[in-house]
Design a protein around this motif. Structure first.
Motif, PDB file in Angstrom:
ATOM      1  N   LEU A   1     -13.423  66.207  62.254  1.00 11.82           N
ATOM      2  CA  LEU A   1     -14.191  66.907  63.270  1.00 11.82           C
ATOM      3  C   LEU A   1     -13.509  66.708  64.619  1.00 11.82           C
ATOM      4  CD1 LEU A   1     -17.781  65.786  62.189  1.00 11.82           C
ATOM      5  CD2 LEU A   1     -16.703  68.010  61.802  1.00 11.82           C
ATOM      6  N   ALA A   2     -13.115  67.798  65.261  1.00 16.03           N
ATOM      7  CA  ALA A   2     -12.452  67.758  66.562  1.00 16.03           C
ATOM      8  C   ALA A   2     -13.319  68.513  67.567  1.00 16.03           C
ATOM      9  CB  ALA A   2     -11.065  68.395  66.464  1.00 16.03           C
ATOM     10  N   HIS A   3     -13.729  67.820  68.603  1.00 14.02           N
ATOM     11  CA  HIS A   3     -14.660  68.370  69.585  1.00 14.02           C
ATOM     12  C   HIS A   3     -14.009  69.382  70.526  1.00 14.02           C
ATOM     13  CE1 HIS A   3     -12.873  66.032  72.834  1.00 14.02           C
ATOM     14  NE2 HIS A   3     -12.828  65.026  71.977  1.00 14.02           N
TER      15      HIS A   3
ATOM     16  N   PHE B   1       0.937  69.917  73.676  1.00 16.56           N
ATOM     17  CA  PHE B   1       0.485  68.574  74.041  1.00 16.56           C
ATOM     18  C   PHE B   1      -0.600  68.097  73.081  1.00 16.56           C
ATOM     19  CE2 PHE B   1      -2.664  66.001  76.319  1.00 16.56           C
ATOM     20  CZ  PHE B   1      -1.886  64.913  76.671  1.00 16.56           C
ATOM     21  N   PHE B   2      -1.588  68.937  72.827  1.00 17.77           N
ATOM     22  CA  PHE B   2      -2.692  68.540  71.959  1.00 17.77           C
ATOM     23  C   PHE B   2      -2.321  68.589  70.480  1.00 17.77           C
ATOM     24  CE2 PHE B   2      -4.941  69.711  75.865  1.00 17.77           C
ATOM     25  CZ  PHE B   2      -5.644  68.532  76.060  1.00 17.77           C
ATOM     26  N   VAL B   3      -1.630  69.632  70.049  1.00 20.51           N
ATOM     27  CA  VAL B   3      -1.269  69.766  68.633  1.00 20.51           C
ATOM     28  C   VAL B   3      -0.278  68.672  68.221  1.00 20.51           C
ATOM     29  CG1 VAL B   3      -0.134  71.253  66.933  1.00 20.51           C
ATOM     30  CG2 VAL B   3      -1.796  72.216  68.527  1.00 20.51           C
ATOM     31  N   ASP B   4       0.710  68.389  69.054  1.00 22.94           N
ATOM     32  CA  ASP B   4       1.698  67.359  68.715  1.00 22.94           C
ATOM     33  C   ASP B   4       1.050  65.983  68.603  1.00 22.94           C
ATOM     34  OD1 ASP B   4       3.605  69.356  68.731  1.00 22.94           O
ATOM     35  OD2 ASP B   4       4.526  68.731  70.634  1.00 22.94           O
ATOM     36  N   SER B   5       0.127  65.662  69.514  1.00 23.53           N
ATOM     37  CA  SER B   5      -0.536  64.360  69.433  1.00 23.53           C
ATOM     38  C   SER B   5      -1.447  64.298  68.203  1.00 23.53           C
ATOM     39  CB  SER B   5      -1.318  64.055  70.712  1.00 23.53           C
ATOM     40  OG  SER B   5      -2.341  65.000  70.928  1.00 23.53           O
ATOM     41  N   PHE B   6      -2.124  65.407  67.884  1.00 19.19           N
ATOM     42  CA  PHE B   6      -2.955  65.448  66.675  1.00 19.19           C
ATOM     43  C   PHE B   6      -2.092  65.261  65.438  1.00 19.19           C
ATOM     44  CE2 PHE B   6      -4.965  67.552  63.087  1.00 19.19           C
ATOM     45  CZ  PHE B   6      -6.256  67.051  63.135  1.00 19.19           C
TER      46      PHE B   6
END
Length: 164
Positions: free
Chosen positions: A64-66, A146-151
């Motif tokens: 679950l990702a807010h 930034f968000f996809v790479d960290s995920f």
């Protein structure tokens, strides 16, 4: 420092509030997990119904990702009902805090000086002015990366191969 002064909060306060909410509303205990990303040293906070499980065990895992301005504690009413042990469809539930939210690290992203507001009145970030060699804007792609790479690094660190 300014954030803690103005808001009187810290990652420890966020974790304590998250634990209190989840303990009160969720039947099955959820483990708080801090995953350090090797590439940056940033920490992604998550809660996990079965932290010792892997996606290879054959069970169904849900991540679950807010959305914007939220955190994994906001899913308090969803964790229990989604678990198979409570009649749901999943053997493992993981809720994450994106970088910059909840108890995850808050990377410092410097906005250009004297350009805090865009023509639309929305706050600008360093992503807004990113351009490729041809002068084309790449800001939205840089933000997504930034968000996809960290995920992706978080997922690989946990060994999650199959999940919803």
């Amino acid at each position: 420092m300014i954030r803690q002064t103005l808001l009187k909060t810290s990652p420890n306060h966020v974790l304590a509030a998250q634990a209190a909410i989840l303990q009160h509303f969720v039947n099955k205990p959820l483990a708080q997990v801090s995953t350090t990303l090797e590439s940056s040293g940033f920490v992604i906070n998550s809660v996990d119904s079965s932290p010792s499980s892997s996606s290879e065990s054959g069970g169904r895992t849900l991540v679950l990702a807010h959305g914007l301005g939220s955190g994994c504690g906001f899913f308090f009413s969803n964790y229990g009902p989604l678990l198979r042990s409570s009649g749901g469809s999943y053997d493992r539930i993981i809720g994450i805090d994106w970088l910059g939210f909840g108890a995850s690290s808050r990377p410092y992203l410097l906005a250009p000086r004297h350009k805090w507001w865009s023509s639309t009145g929305m706050c600008r970030s360093c992503f807004d002015d990113a351009q490729d060699a041809d002068g084309e804007s790449t800001g939205a792609l840089a933000a997504a990366d930034f968000f996809v790479d960290s995920f992706e690094e978080w997922r690989a660190t946990l060994g999650l191969e199959k999940f919803t």
